[in-house]
Design an enzyme around this catalytic site. Sequence first.
Site, mmCIF file in Angstrom:
data_model
loop_
_atom_site.group_PDB
_atom_site.id
_atom_site.type_symbol
_atom_site.label_atom_id
_atom_site.label_comp_id
_atom_site.label_asym_id
_atom_site.label_seq_id
_atom_site.Cartn_x
_atom_site.Cartn_y
_atom_site.Cartn_z
ATOM 1 N N TYR A 89 16.638 30.101 7.334
ATOM 2 C CA TYR A 89 15.443 30.793 7.821
ATOM 3 C C TYR A 89 15.457 30.904 9.337
ATOM 4 O O TYR A 89 15.696 29.924 10.044
ATOM 5 C CB TYR A 89 14.185 30.009 7.440
ATOM 6 C CG TYR A 89 13.815 30.091 5.977
ATOM 7 C CD1 TYR A 89 13.546 31.314 5.362
ATOM 8 C CD2 TYR A 89 13.707 28.936 5.226
ATOM 9 C CE1 TYR A 89 13.183 31.372 4.020
ATOM 10 C CE2 TYR A 89 13.345 28.981 3.890
ATOM 11 C CZ TYR A 89 13.086 30.213 3.288
ATOM 12 O OH TYR A 89 12.733 30.254 1.974
ATOM 13 N N LYS A 111 0.835 -1.202 0.000
ATOM 14 C CA LYS A 111 0.000 0.000 0.000
ATOM 15 C C LYS A 111 0.873 1.256 0.000
ATOM 16 O O LYS A 111 2.071 1.195 0.266
ATOM 17 C CB LYS A 111 -0.919 -0.019 1.222
ATOM 18 C CG LYS A 111 -0.189 0.070 2.547
ATOM 19 C CD LYS A 111 -1.085 -0.315 3.716
ATOM 20 C CE LYS A 111 -0.308 -0.234 5.008
ATOM 21 N NZ LYS A 111 -1.048 -0.853 6.119
HETATM 22 C C1 LIG Z 1 -0.259 -1.854 6.694
HETATM 23 C C2 LIG Z 1 -0.898 -3.091 7.116
HETATM 24 C C3 LIG Z 1 -0.139 -4.246 7.311
HETATM 25 C C4 LIG Z 1 1.369 -4.272 7.251
HETATM 26 O O1 LIG Z 1 1.888 -3.606 8.362
HETATM 27 P P1 LIG Z 1 3.454 -3.569 8.709
HETATM 28 O O2 LIG Z 1 3.491 -3.056 10.082
HETATM 29 O O3 LIG Z 1 4.069 -2.611 7.733
HETATM 30 O O4 LIG Z 1 3.966 -4.937 8.557
HETATM 31 C C5 LIG Z 1 -0.818 -5.424 7.608
HETATM 32 N N1 LIG Z 1 -2.163 -5.437 7.713
HETATM 33 C C6 LIG Z 1 -2.923 -4.338 7.547
HETATM 34 C C7 LIG Z 1 -4.394 -4.425 7.682
HETATM 35 C C8 LIG Z 1 -2.318 -3.123 7.251
HETATM 36 O O5 LIG Z 1 -3.070 -2.050 7.089
#
Ligand SMILES: *Cc1c(COP(=O)(O)O)cnc(C)c1O
Length: 378
Positions: free
Chosen positions: A267, A41
Amino acid sequence: MIRSTVAHVDLDALRDNFLAVREFVEGNSGKPSSHLVAVVKANAYGHGAAQVALALQNAGAIMLACADIEEGVALRQAGVTVPILVFGALSVSDLDGLFEYSLTPTISSPAAAKAVQSAALRLQVVIGYHLKVDTGMHRLGFRHDNLKETLPSLLASQNLNLEAVYTHFATSDNPDTELFNEQRLRFEQAVSIVRKLGGVPKICHAANSAALLRDSRVWYDAVRPGLLLYGIVPPPLASTIPLRPVLSLTSRVVAVKGIRPGEGIGYGWNYRADEPMSIAVVPAGYADGVDTRLSGRGHVLIRGNRVPIVGAISMDMMMVDVTNCGVQPGDEVVIIGQQGHESWQSIGAREMAAAIDSIPWEIVCRLGSRIEREYSQS
Ligand SMILES: *Cc1c(COP(=O)(O)O)cnc(C)c1O
């Protein structure tokens, strides 16, 4: 043309990490065919969804997961052919993409169940889904303590086919909570309720990276690592799995100049020189994902030296203290990654996150979209 600030994505490291995580689970569970749902994702945690997804598919991933339908469509358009699980809630989405691109929805609420069922009925198809149960995260999912009320109509939906049941842990990276165990027990209870109500899930899954590291009891039939695949161990945990960071971020010094005692830098002049000093200007700023809080807290590597970031980080640039380092314009700057073989000659996303009270997921996800990703694969 390519900017001098570049993210290098090592697809060999990604493949090796995937194989190492799979080996860790298979080797220790005695289940030779444990599923591994590889999470890609958010543009594969900033690494580039298309390249990462294809590399994982080539490495043998049999399912990928993304956040929403739009991400799933992009994965299909990139050539992904293995099943793609969509984590997000679908109740307010345009659902056509699910069917057109063969995505596997998560059904996490009665509203989503109705919406997907009626879309599938309209198209005269049966669609497989993963049922999400909320065992204590209190985000998405059917409440674990109300399933007898909520599930029967879902399970009776003619055009929906239950493939899996899953949950998500709220505290898997915090070894000191009871909630983790409670969620595990509630999930097992929930799965048995699903079965009692006539549901026949083929698999159950629960473990993100931290849960996977922490407790083999929550591996079930599949695990869902994200962060570990990118070679980053979720803090504060340690891991014996051999992993390599997939992403490094480098730049080049564009200018070096002297600062006199009493003068400020950048800045707000929030950093002032007590002594004569030399600074280098690096063309990477907060628009590239270099968090403004790294000023005075973070370091970069130049000529094998760890040099501190000084003065406010600007949108496109930052300044670093290179006094007595003999730095020249054109020198390589490592913002994330390694420069030399000593342990201090390496800066990881986890270290960077710790310096600013953030988390490594955020560090990699926020890499700017204008940064070119350069992929290497042998
Ligand atoms: C993002 C996510 C994962 C993976 O999480 P990590 O901590 O990066 O391993 C697994 N399950 C769900 C539902 C997620 O949203």
